[in-house]
Design a protein around this motif. Structure first.
Motif, short mmCIF file in Angstrom:
data_model
loop_
_atom_site.label_atom_id
_atom_site.label_comp_id
_atom_site.label_asym_id
_atom_site.label_seq_id
_atom_site.Cartn_x
_atom_site.Cartn_y
_atom_site.Cartn_z
N PRO A 131 -0.07 23.55 8.10
CA PRO A 131 -0.38 22.96 6.80
C PRO A 131 -1.13 21.64 6.93
N ARG A 132 -2.07 21.42 6.01
CA ARG A 132 -2.73 20.11 5.93
C ARG A 132 -2.02 19.36 4.82
N PHE A 133 -1.42 18.24 5.17
CA PHE A 133 -0.66 17.53 4.14
C PHE A 133 -0.77 16.02 4.33
N SER A 134 -0.63 15.33 3.22
CA SER A 134 -0.57 13.87 3.25
C SER A 134 0.85 13.47 2.92
N LEU A 135 1.46 12.72 3.82
CA LEU A 135 2.85 12.33 3.59
C LEU A 135 2.92 11.23 2.54
N THR A 136 3.98 11.27 1.76
CA THR A 136 4.24 10.17 0.83
C THR A 136 4.84 9.03 1.65
N PRO A 137 4.18 7.86 1.66
CA PRO A 137 4.70 6.80 2.54
C PRO A 137 6.12 6.38 2.19
N ALA A 138 6.90 6.22 3.24
CA ALA A 138 8.25 5.66 3.09
C ALA A 138 8.47 4.85 4.35
N ILE A 139 8.58 3.53 4.20
CA ILE A 139 8.74 2.67 5.38
C ILE A 139 10.16 2.16 5.43
N ASP A 140 10.77 2.34 6.58
CA ASP A 140 12.13 1.86 6.77
C ASP A 140 12.02 0.42 7.30
N GLY A 141 12.31 -0.55 6.41
CA GLY A 141 12.16 -1.97 6.76
C GLY A 141 12.98 -2.37 7.97
N LEU A 142 14.18 -1.81 8.07
CA LEU A 142 15.07 -2.15 9.20
C LEU A 142 14.45 -1.66 10.51
N ASP A 190 0.84 -1.20 0.00
CA ASP A 190 0.00 0.00 0.00
C ASP A 190 0.88 1.25 0.00
N ALA A 191 1.99 1.19 0.78
CA ALA A 191 2.90 2.33 0.84
C ALA A 191 3.49 2.61 -0.55
N ALA A 192 3.85 1.54 -1.26
CA ALA A 192 4.43 1.71 -2.59
C ALA A 192 3.39 2.32 -3.54
N ARG A 193 2.14 1.85 -3.41
CA ARG A 193 1.07 2.35 -4.29
C ARG A 193 0.77 3.82 -3.98
N LEU A 194 0.65 4.13 -2.67
CA LEU A 194 0.38 5.52 -2.27
C LEU A 194 1.52 6.44 -2.69
N ALA A 195 2.75 5.92 -2.56
CA ALA A 195 3.91 6.73 -2.93
C ALA A 195 3.86 7.07 -4.42
N ARG A 196 3.45 6.07 -5.24
CA ARG A 196 3.33 6.32 -6.69
C ARG A 196 2.24 7.35 -6.95
N GLU A 197 1.12 7.21 -6.19
CA GLU A 197 -0.02 8.11 -6.36
C GLU A 197 0.33 9.55 -5.96
N ARG A 198 1.07 9.66 -4.84
CA ARG A 198 1.35 11.00 -4.30
C ARG A 198 2.62 11.61 -4.87
N GLN A 199 3.36 10.84 -5.65
CA GLN A 199 4.61 11.34 -6.21
C GLN A 199 4.42 12.63 -7.01
N PRO A 200 3.37 12.71 -7.87
CA PRO A 200 3.20 13.95 -8.63
C PRO A 200 3.00 15.17 -7.73
N PHE A 201 2.29 14.98 -6.58
CA PHE A 201 2.07 16.12 -5.68
C PHE A 201 3.38 16.54 -5.03
N ARG A 202 4.17 15.52 -4.67
CA ARG A 202 5.47 15.84 -4.08
C ARG A 202 6.33 16.56 -5.12
#
Lengths: 106, 377
Positions: free
Chosen positions: B331-342, A26-38
Protein backbone atom coordinates in the motif's frame (compact mmCIF):
# COMPACT_ATOMS: atom_id res chain seq x y z
CA UNK A 1 32.57 44.20 12.26
CA UNK A 2 32.92 40.43 11.97
CA UNK A 3 30.31 38.37 13.74
CA UNK A 4 31.55 36.23 16.62
CA UNK A 5 31.36 32.45 15.97
CA UNK A 6 29.34 31.99 19.17
CA UNK A 7 26.66 34.37 17.84
CA UNK A 8 26.40 32.27 14.66
CA UNK A 9 26.23 29.09 16.77
CA UNK A 10 23.43 30.58 18.92
CA UNK A 11 21.44 31.56 15.85
CA UNK A 12 21.90 28.08 14.33
CA UNK A 13 20.96 26.36 17.61
CA UNK A 14 17.90 28.60 17.93
CA UNK A 15 16.93 27.74 14.36
CA UNK A 16 17.44 24.04 15.13
CA UNK A 17 15.23 24.19 18.22
CA UNK A 18 12.67 26.20 16.27
CA UNK A 19 12.70 23.45 13.62
CA UNK A 20 12.13 20.81 16.32
CA UNK A 21 9.24 22.87 17.70
CA UNK A 22 7.96 23.28 14.14
CA UNK A 23 7.82 19.48 13.71
CA UNK A 24 5.29 19.36 16.53
CA UNK A 25 3.11 22.12 15.08
CA UNK A 26 3.48 20.67 11.57
CA UNK A 27 2.51 17.25 12.96
CA UNK A 28 -0.62 18.74 14.53
CA UNK A 29 -1.52 20.49 11.27
CA UNK A 30 -0.89 17.40 9.14
CA UNK A 31 -2.86 15.28 11.60
CA UNK A 32 -5.83 17.67 11.23
CA UNK A 33 -5.43 17.57 7.44
CA UNK A 34 -5.18 13.78 7.23
CA UNK A 35 -7.81 13.06 9.87
CA UNK A 36 -10.66 12.84 7.31
CA UNK A 37 -8.69 10.23 5.31
CA UNK A 38 -8.04 8.22 8.42
CA UNK A 39 -11.72 8.57 9.28
CA UNK A 40 -12.63 7.40 5.77
CA UNK A 41 -10.34 4.37 6.10
CA UNK A 42 -11.71 3.57 9.55
CA UNK A 43 -15.28 3.90 8.22
CA UNK A 44 -14.47 1.54 5.34
CA UNK A 45 -12.82 -0.91 7.74
CA UNK A 46 -15.85 -0.79 10.05
CA UNK A 47 -18.30 -1.17 7.14
CA UNK A 48 -16.49 -4.17 5.68
CA UNK A 49 -15.55 -5.59 9.09
CA UNK A 50 -11.85 -5.55 8.21
CA UNK A 51 -9.63 -7.02 10.90
CA UNK A 52 -6.19 -6.32 9.48
CA UNK A 53 -4.06 -3.79 7.62
CA UNK A 54 -3.00 -4.62 4.05
CA UNK A 55 0.68 -4.11 4.91
CA UNK A 56 2.04 -7.59 4.22
CA UNK A 57 0.09 -9.36 1.50
CA UNK A 58 2.49 -12.20 0.74
CA UNK A 59 0.81 -14.97 2.76
CA UNK A 60 -2.43 -15.46 4.63
CA UNK A 61 -0.81 -15.42 8.04
CA UNK A 62 0.92 -12.13 7.26
CA UNK A 63 -2.08 -10.56 5.50
CA UNK A 64 -4.39 -11.41 8.41
CA UNK A 65 -2.10 -12.06 11.37
CA UNK A 66 -5.00 -11.68 13.79
CA UNK A 67 -7.04 -14.37 12.01
CA UNK A 68 -4.26 -16.92 11.52
CA UNK A 69 -4.53 -20.45 12.89
CA UNK A 70 -3.41 -20.87 16.46
CA UNK A 71 0.33 -21.58 16.61
CA UNK A 72 0.76 -20.92 12.89
CA UNK A 73 4.07 -19.41 11.94
CA UNK A 74 4.17 -15.60 12.04
CA UNK A 75 1.04 -15.40 14.13
CA UNK A 76 2.51 -13.36 16.92
CA UNK A 77 5.12 -11.48 14.96
CA UNK A 78 6.00 -11.45 11.30
CA UNK A 79 9.54 -12.75 11.61
CA UNK A 80 8.89 -15.61 14.02
CA UNK A 81 9.37 -18.82 12.10
CA UNK A 82 8.42 -21.26 14.82
CA UNK A 83 7.02 -21.06 18.30
CA UNK A 84 8.72 -24.19 19.48
CA UNK A 85 12.35 -25.24 19.95
CA UNK A 86 12.13 -27.48 16.85
CA UNK A 87 12.45 -24.32 14.78
CA UNK A 88 16.02 -23.86 15.90
CA UNK A 89 16.89 -27.45 14.96
CA UNK A 90 15.05 -27.98 11.69
CA UNK A 91 15.73 -25.55 8.87
CA UNK A 92 12.57 -24.37 7.08
CA UNK A 93 12.04 -25.69 3.56
CA UNK A 94 13.62 -23.47 0.94
CA UNK A 95 11.08 -21.59 -1.16
CA UNK A 96 10.26 -23.22 -4.46
CA UNK A 97 11.08 -20.67 -7.17
CA UNK A 98 7.84 -19.76 -8.94
CA UNK A 99 9.36 -18.73 -12.25
CA UNK A 100 12.37 -20.80 -13.15
CA UNK A 101 14.94 -19.72 -15.69
CA UNK A 102 15.53 -22.03 -18.61
CA UNK A 103 18.79 -23.93 -18.55
CA UNK A 104 19.44 -23.17 -22.21
CA UNK A 105 19.06 -19.74 -23.70
CA UNK A 106 15.88 -19.46 -25.76
CA UNK B 1 26.82 41.76 29.85
CA UNK B 2 26.95 39.31 32.68
CA UNK B 3 30.64 38.27 33.04
CA UNK B 4 29.70 34.58 33.36
CA UNK B 5 27.80 34.65 30.06
CA UNK B 6 30.62 36.61 28.39
CA UNK B 7 33.11 33.98 29.58
CA UNK B 8 31.01 31.12 28.21
CA UNK B 9 30.67 32.98 24.89
CA UNK B 10 34.43 33.38 24.68
CA UNK B 11 34.88 29.69 25.45
CA UNK B 12 32.37 28.80 22.70
CA UNK B 13 34.20 31.10 20.27
CA UNK B 14 37.44 29.35 21.07
CA UNK B 15 35.83 25.87 20.83
CA UNK B 16 34.35 26.64 17.42
CA UNK B 17 37.68 27.91 16.15
CA UNK B 18 39.35 24.77 17.49
CA UNK B 19 36.70 22.54 15.83
CA UNK B 20 37.17 24.47 12.56
CA UNK B 21 40.90 23.69 12.59
CA UNK B 22 40.02 19.97 12.25
CA UNK B 23 37.13 20.60 9.87
CA UNK B 24 37.06 17.36 7.86
CA UNK B 25 37.32 15.13 10.88
CA UNK B 26 34.64 16.94 12.85
CA UNK B 27 32.26 17.27 9.91
CA UNK B 28 32.68 13.53 9.23
CA UNK B 29 31.87 12.76 12.85
CA UNK B 30 28.85 15.07 12.76
CA UNK B 31 27.58 13.40 9.56
CA UNK B 32 27.87 9.87 11.00
CA UNK B 33 26.38 10.95 14.33
CA UNK B 34 23.52 12.80 12.63
CA UNK B 35 22.81 9.83 10.37
CA UNK B 36 22.58 7.52 13.35
CA UNK B 37 20.12 9.83 15.12
CA UNK B 38 18.19 10.10 11.84
CA UNK B 39 17.75 6.32 11.55
CA UNK B 40 16.84 5.87 15.22
CA UNK B 41 14.37 8.76 15.17
CA UNK B 42 12.86 7.57 11.87
CA UNK B 43 12.19 4.09 13.31
CA UNK B 44 10.74 5.62 16.46
CA UNK B 45 8.45 8.09 14.67
CA UNK B 46 7.35 5.58 12.02
CA UNK B 47 6.49 2.77 14.41
CA UNK B 48 4.66 5.07 16.81
CA UNK B 49 2.57 6.60 14.01
CA UNK B 50 1.85 3.20 12.46
CA UNK B 51 0.71 1.84 15.81
CA UNK B 52 -1.63 4.81 16.28
CA UNK B 53 -2.91 4.38 12.72
CA UNK B 54 -3.64 0.67 13.25
CA UNK B 55 -5.50 1.39 16.49
CA UNK B 56 -7.58 4.14 14.84
CA UNK B 57 -8.40 2.16 11.69
CA UNK B 58 -9.17 -1.15 13.37
CA UNK B 59 -11.26 0.48 16.06
CA UNK B 60 -14.43 -0.48 14.19
CA UNK B 61 -13.50 -4.10 13.63
CA UNK B 62 -16.24 -6.55 14.78
CA UNK B 63 -16.27 -7.07 18.55
CA UNK B 64 -16.07 -10.83 18.13
CA UNK B 65 -15.10 -12.96 15.13
CA UNK B 66 -16.01 -16.59 15.49
CA UNK B 67 -13.94 -19.15 13.61
CA UNK B 68 -14.61 -22.85 13.49
CA UNK B 69 -11.65 -25.13 14.08
CA UNK B 70 -11.31 -28.64 12.65
CA UNK B 71 -8.23 -30.64 13.64
CA UNK B 72 -6.58 -27.43 14.81
CA UNK B 73 -7.16 -25.54 11.58
CA UNK B 74 -9.60 -22.84 10.54
CA UNK B 75 -12.55 -24.46 8.74
CA UNK B 76 -15.78 -23.33 7.08
CA UNK B 77 -18.89 -22.57 9.11
CA UNK B 78 -21.42 -25.26 8.13
CA UNK B 79 -25.15 -24.61 7.66
CA UNK B 80 -27.06 -24.47 10.95
CA UNK B 81 -24.05 -23.24 12.92
CA UNK B 82 -25.30 -19.67 13.06
CA UNK B 83 -28.61 -20.90 14.45
CA UNK B 84 -26.80 -22.97 17.09
CA UNK B 85 -25.39 -19.78 18.55
CA UNK B 86 -29.01 -19.02 19.39
CA UNK B 87 -29.84 -15.96 21.35
CA UNK B 88 -26.95 -14.94 23.58
CA UNK B 89 -27.71 -11.99 25.78
CA UNK B 90 -25.73 -8.91 24.71
CA UNK B 91 -25.23 -9.97 21.08
CA UNK B 92 -26.82 -7.36 18.87
CA UNK B 93 -26.25 -8.97 15.50
CA UNK B 94 -24.55 -11.99 14.01
CA UNK B 95 -23.65 -12.43 10.42
CA UNK B 96 -21.82 -15.05 8.35
CA UNK B 97 -18.89 -13.58 6.41
CA UNK B 98 -17.44 -14.76 3.11
CA UNK B 99 -13.82 -14.02 2.29
CA UNK B 100 -10.74 -15.78 1.02
CA UNK B 101 -7.46 -15.44 -0.80
CA UNK B 102 -6.61 -15.57 -4.47
CA UNK B 103 -3.15 -15.73 -6.02
CA UNK B 104 -2.97 -13.79 -9.28
CA UNK B 105 -0.23 -15.31 -11.44
CA UNK B 106 -0.30 -12.28 -13.78
CA UNK B 107 1.32 -9.96 -11.26
CA UNK B 108 2.34 -12.68 -8.77
CA UNK B 109 0.32 -11.02 -6.00
CA UNK B 110 -2.19 -12.23 -3.44
CA UNK B 111 -5.63 -10.63 -3.26
CA UNK B 112 -8.26 -10.80 -0.56
CA UNK B 113 -11.69 -11.58 -2.05
CA UNK B 114 -14.53 -10.49 0.15
CA UNK B 115 -18.32 -10.23 0.07
CA UNK B 116 -19.26 -6.90 1.66
CA UNK B 117 -22.38 -6.26 3.69
CA UNK B 118 -23.80 -4.02 0.97
CA UNK B 119 -25.03 -5.17 -2.40
CA UNK B 120 -22.71 -5.45 -5.38
CA UNK B 121 -24.20 -6.36 -8.76
CA UNK B 122 -23.23 -9.85 -9.99
CA UNK B 123 -20.42 -9.72 -12.54
CA UNK B 124 -19.06 -6.51 -11.01
CA UNK B 125 -16.04 -5.98 -8.75
CA UNK B 126 -15.02 -3.16 -6.46
CA UNK B 127 -11.24 -3.33 -6.24
CA UNK B 128 -8.60 -1.95 -3.93
CA UNK B 129 -6.38 0.91 -5.16
CA UNK B 130 -3.17 -1.15 -4.90
CA UNK B 131 -4.59 -3.85 -7.15
CA UNK B 132 -5.96 -1.25 -9.60
CA UNK B 133 -2.50 0.29 -9.88
CA UNK B 134 -0.68 -3.02 -10.25
CA UNK B 135 -3.03 -4.35 -12.95
CA UNK B 136 -3.66 -0.93 -14.55
CA UNK B 137 -7.44 -1.12 -14.03
CA UNK B 138 -10.04 1.65 -13.95
CA UNK B 139 -13.83 1.59 -13.50
CA UNK B 140 -15.48 0.11 -16.60
CA UNK B 141 -12.54 -2.17 -17.48
CA UNK B 142 -12.97 -5.91 -17.71
CA UNK B 143 -10.70 -8.23 -15.78
CA UNK B 144 -10.65 -12.00 -15.76
CA UNK B 145 -9.40 -14.41 -13.13
CA UNK B 146 -8.88 -18.14 -13.47
CA UNK B 147 -10.55 -19.82 -10.52
CA UNK B 148 -8.97 -22.66 -8.55
CA UNK B 149 -11.15 -25.09 -10.55
CA UNK B 150 -9.60 -23.85 -13.79
CA UNK B 151 -12.61 -21.91 -15.11
CA UNK B 152 -12.10 -18.37 -16.36
CA UNK B 153 -14.35 -15.68 -14.87
CA UNK B 154 -14.69 -12.22 -16.42
CA UNK B 155 -15.75 -9.29 -14.25
CA UNK B 156 -16.36 -5.59 -14.85
CA UNK B 157 -14.63 -3.17 -12.51
CA UNK B 158 -17.51 -1.21 -10.96
CA UNK B 159 -15.43 1.02 -8.71
CA UNK B 160 -11.98 1.48 -7.24
CA UNK B 161 -11.93 1.95 -3.46
CA UNK B 162 -10.62 5.36 -2.32
CA UNK B 163 -6.85 5.73 -2.60
CA UNK B 164 -6.70 7.29 0.85
CA UNK B 165 -7.93 4.05 2.42
CA UNK B 166 -5.13 2.04 0.82
CA UNK B 167 -3.53 1.00 4.10
CA UNK B 168 -6.59 -1.15 4.80
CA UNK B 169 -7.84 -1.91 1.30
CA UNK B 170 -4.87 -2.16 -1.13
CA UNK B 171 -5.51 -5.78 -2.13
CA UNK B 172 -9.28 -6.06 -1.64
CA UNK B 173 -11.63 -7.44 -4.27
CA UNK B 174 -15.26 -6.95 -3.28
CA UNK B 175 -17.80 -9.04 -5.17
CA UNK B 176 -21.33 -10.36 -4.86
CA UNK B 177 -22.11 -13.46 -2.81
CA UNK B 178 -23.29 -15.25 -5.94
CA UNK B 179 -19.98 -14.58 -7.76
CA UNK B 180 -17.91 -15.47 -4.69
CA UNK B 181 -19.62 -18.85 -4.28
CA UNK B 182 -19.33 -19.61 -8.00
CA UNK B 183 -15.69 -18.51 -8.25
CA UNK B 184 -14.42 -20.48 -5.25
CA UNK B 185 -17.06 -23.26 -5.62
CA UNK B 186 -18.02 -22.49 -2.05
CA UNK B 187 -20.61 -24.97 -0.78
CA UNK B 188 -24.07 -23.43 -0.35
CA UNK B 189 -24.93 -22.28 3.16
CA UNK B 190 -21.28 -22.32 4.28
CA UNK B 191 -19.45 -19.23 5.53
CA UNK B 192 -15.80 -18.36 6.23
CA UNK B 193 -16.45 -17.08 9.73
CA UNK B 194 -19.04 -15.23 11.80
CA UNK B 195 -18.94 -11.59 12.93
CA UNK B 196 -20.81 -10.73 16.11
CA UNK B 197 -21.51 -7.27 17.38
CA UNK B 198 -21.81 -6.75 21.10
CA UNK B 199 -23.30 -3.49 22.36
CA UNK B 200 -21.67 -3.34 25.78
CA UNK B 201 -17.84 -3.64 25.81
CA UNK B 202 -18.01 -5.00 29.36
CA UNK B 203 -19.93 -8.04 28.09
CA UNK B 204 -17.56 -9.06 25.28
CA UNK B 205 -15.55 -11.49 27.39
CA UNK B 206 -18.70 -13.07 28.84
CA UNK B 207 -20.15 -13.47 25.36
CA UNK B 208 -16.88 -15.08 24.18
CA UNK B 209 -16.94 -17.49 27.14
CA UNK B 210 -20.57 -18.42 26.41
CA UNK B 211 -19.73 -18.99 22.74
CA UNK B 212 -16.76 -21.22 23.65
CA UNK B 213 -19.06 -23.21 25.95
CA UNK B 214 -21.88 -23.54 23.47
CA UNK B 215 -19.60 -24.35 20.53
CA UNK B 216 -16.47 -26.14 21.76
CA UNK B 217 -15.01 -26.31 18.21
CA UNK B 218 -15.12 -22.53 17.83
CA UNK B 219 -12.43 -19.93 18.39
CA UNK B 220 -13.65 -16.45 19.27
CA UNK B 221 -11.25 -13.60 18.34
CA UNK B 222 -12.01 -10.41 20.25
CA UNK B 223 -11.42 -6.87 19.01
CA UNK B 224 -9.06 -6.18 21.90
CA UNK B 225 -6.97 -9.20 20.80
CA UNK B 226 -6.81 -7.79 17.26
CA UNK B 227 -5.56 -4.46 18.60
CA UNK B 228 -3.11 -6.19 20.93
CA UNK B 229 -1.72 -8.29 18.08
CA UNK B 230 -1.04 -5.13 16.10
CA UNK B 231 0.65 -3.45 19.05
CA UNK B 232 2.91 -6.49 19.48
CA UNK B 233 3.67 -6.74 15.74
CA UNK B 234 4.94 -3.17 15.63
CA UNK B 235 6.82 -3.50 18.91
CA UNK B 236 8.48 -6.55 17.42
CA UNK B 237 9.26 -4.81 14.12
CA UNK B 238 10.74 -1.86 16.00
CA UNK B 239 12.74 -4.26 18.14
CA UNK B 240 14.05 -6.14 15.08
CA UNK B 241 15.13 -2.93 13.34
CA UNK B 242 16.81 -1.71 16.51
CA UNK B 243 18.54 -5.09 16.93
CA UNK B 244 19.86 -4.84 13.39
CA UNK B 245 20.92 -1.30 14.17
CA UNK B 246 22.61 -2.39 17.38
CA UNK B 247 25.74 -3.28 15.38
CA UNK B 248 25.85 0.23 13.91
CA UNK B 249 25.16 1.71 17.36
CA UNK B 250 28.06 -0.16 18.93
CA UNK B 251 30.33 0.77 16.04
CA UNK B 252 29.41 4.40 16.55
CA UNK B 253 29.84 4.11 20.32
CA UNK B 254 33.37 2.79 19.73
CA UNK B 255 34.10 5.57 17.23
CA UNK B 256 32.72 8.26 19.52
CA UNK B 257 34.49 6.85 22.54
CA UNK B 258 37.73 6.57 20.61
CA UNK B 259 37.36 10.08 19.23
CA UNK B 260 36.31 11.51 22.55
CA UNK B 261 38.53 9.59 24.94
CA UNK B 262 41.67 9.04 22.92
CA UNK B 263 43.08 12.54 22.70
CA UNK B 264 45.22 13.15 19.67
CA UNK B 265 48.74 14.46 20.16
CA UNK B 266 47.60 17.76 18.66
CA UNK B 267 44.77 18.10 21.18
CA UNK B 268 47.10 17.22 24.05
CA UNK B 269 49.57 19.86 22.90
CA UNK B 270 46.73 22.35 22.66
CA UNK B 271 45.68 21.63 26.24
CA UNK B 272 49.27 21.91 27.40
CA UNK B 273 49.68 25.30 25.71
CA UNK B 274 46.40 26.55 27.13
CA UNK B 275 47.45 25.56 30.61
CA UNK B 276 50.92 27.04 30.10
CA UNK B 277 49.44 30.42 29.12
CA UNK B 278 47.33 30.48 32.22
CA UNK B 279 44.06 28.60 31.54
CA UNK B 280 42.67 26.88 34.59
CA UNK B 281 41.73 23.20 34.60
CA UNK B 282 38.09 24.25 34.96
CA UNK B 283 38.27 26.40 31.82
CA UNK B 284 39.75 23.58 29.73
CA UNK B 285 37.00 21.23 30.93
CA UNK B 286 34.32 23.84 30.19
CA UNK B 287 35.72 24.32 26.72
CA UNK B 288 35.57 20.57 26.05
CA UNK B 289 32.10 20.42 27.57
CA UNK B 290 30.97 22.99 25.01
CA UNK B 291 32.64 20.99 22.23
CA UNK B 292 30.76 17.80 23.20
CA UNK B 293 27.48 19.68 23.63
CA UNK B 294 27.74 21.54 20.32
CA UNK B 295 28.60 18.41 18.29
CA UNK B 296 25.95 16.17 19.87
CA UNK B 297 23.28 18.89 19.85
CA UNK B 298 23.89 19.61 16.17
CA UNK B 299 23.69 15.86 15.42
CA UNK B 300 20.42 15.55 17.34
CA UNK B 301 18.79 18.58 15.73
CA UNK B 302 19.81 17.57 12.20
CA UNK B 303 18.97 13.89 12.72
CA UNK B 304 15.58 14.42 14.35
CA UNK B 305 14.32 17.09 11.93
CA UNK B 306 15.56 14.96 8.98
CA UNK B 307 13.74 11.92 10.41
CA UNK B 308 10.50 13.89 10.78
CA UNK B 309 10.66 15.05 7.16
CA UNK B 310 11.53 11.52 5.99
CA UNK B 311 8.66 9.81 7.81
CA UNK B 312 5.83 12.32 7.45
CA UNK B 313 6.74 14.42 4.41
CA UNK B 314 8.38 11.71 2.26
CA UNK B 315 6.21 8.83 3.54
CA UNK B 316 9.15 6.90 5.01
CA UNK B 317 10.47 6.12 1.53
CA UNK B 318 13.67 4.54 2.87
CA UNK B 319 11.75 1.97 4.95
CA UNK B 320 9.53 0.82 2.13
CA UNK B 321 11.85 -1.94 0.83
CA UNK B 322 12.27 -3.26 4.38
CA UNK B 323 8.56 -3.31 5.17
CA UNK B 324 7.55 -4.61 1.76
CA UNK B 325 9.07 -7.99 2.50
CA UNK B 326 7.93 -10.54 -0.04
CA UNK B 327 4.73 -8.79 -0.98
CA UNK B 328 4.15 -7.59 -4.53
CA UNK B 329 1.20 -5.43 -3.53
CA UNK B 330 2.30 -2.80 -1.10
CA UNK B 331 0.00 0.00 0.00
CA UNK B 332 1.01 3.60 -0.65
CA UNK B 333 0.00 5.55 2.39
CA UNK B 334 0.71 8.75 4.27
CA UNK B 335 0.79 8.30 8.01
CA UNK B 336 -1.08 10.69 10.24
CA UNK B 337 1.69 12.25 12.33
CA UNK B 338 1.75 11.33 15.99
CA UNK B 339 4.87 12.30 17.93
CA UNK B 340 5.57 10.80 21.30
CA UNK B 341 7.14 13.72 23.22
CA UNK B 342 8.61 11.43 25.88
CA UNK B 343 10.32 9.31 23.21
CA UNK B 344 11.82 12.45 21.62
CA UNK B 345 13.06 13.58 25.04
CA UNK B 346 14.56 10.12 25.66
CA UNK B 347 16.29 10.21 22.28
CA UNK B 348 17.62 13.68 23.08
CA UNK B 349 18.94 12.53 26.44
CA UNK B 350 20.63 9.41 25.07
CA UNK B 351 22.24 11.18 22.12
CA UNK B 352 23.48 14.33 23.82
CA UNK B 353 24.43 13.30 27.36
CA UNK B 354 26.64 10.18 26.81
CA UNK B 355 28.74 11.90 24.13
CA UNK B 356 29.27 15.02 26.23
CA UNK B 357 30.20 12.85 29.21
CA UNK B 358 32.59 10.75 27.07
CA UNK B 359 34.38 13.92 25.97
CA UNK B 360 34.92 15.10 29.54
CA UNK B 361 36.57 12.01 31.08
CA UNK B 362 39.94 12.06 29.22
CA UNK B 363 40.07 15.84 29.34
CA UNK B 364 39.86 15.71 33.09
CA UNK B 365 42.91 13.45 33.09
CA UNK B 366 44.89 15.57 30.62
CA UNK B 367 43.89 18.88 32.14
CA UNK B 368 44.88 17.95 35.68
CA UNK B 369 48.41 16.91 34.72
CA UNK B 370 51.41 19.21 34.46
CA UNK B 371 51.36 21.27 31.20
CA UNK B 372 55.01 20.49 30.57
CA UNK B 373 54.36 16.73 30.81
CA UNK B 374 51.29 17.00 28.56
CA UNK B 375 53.20 18.93 25.89
CA UNK B 376 56.13 16.49 25.96
CA UNK B 377 53.91 13.38 25.78
Amino acid sequence: MTRRPSAVAFVLAALGFAAVAATFSDAARLARERQPFRGETAALAAKLGLTDLALFTEARYTRHPTQADLHSAFQDHPLALEHFPTGSLVVPRPHEPLDRKTAQPD
Amino acid sequence: MNPWIEKQRSLIDFTLASLARRKTRNLGLLAVYGLLVFVLASVMLFVHALRQEATAILDGTPEVILQRMVAGRHDLIPPGYLERIGRIRGVQAKEGRLWGYYYDPVVKANYTFMVPGHEIAPGTLHIGPGLARERGLAPGNTVSFRSYSGRLFAFTVGAVLPQKSELASADLVLLSEQDFRAFFEYPAGHYTDIALSVANPQEVRTVAAKLANALPDSRPILREEVLRTYASIFDWREGIVLTVLAGALFAFAILAWDKASGLSAEEKREIGILKAIGWETGDVIKMKFWEGTLVSLAAFLLGYVGAYLHVFRFDAALFEPVLKGWAVLYPRFSLTPAIDGLAVATLFFFTVVPYTAAVLVPIWRAATTDPDAVMRA
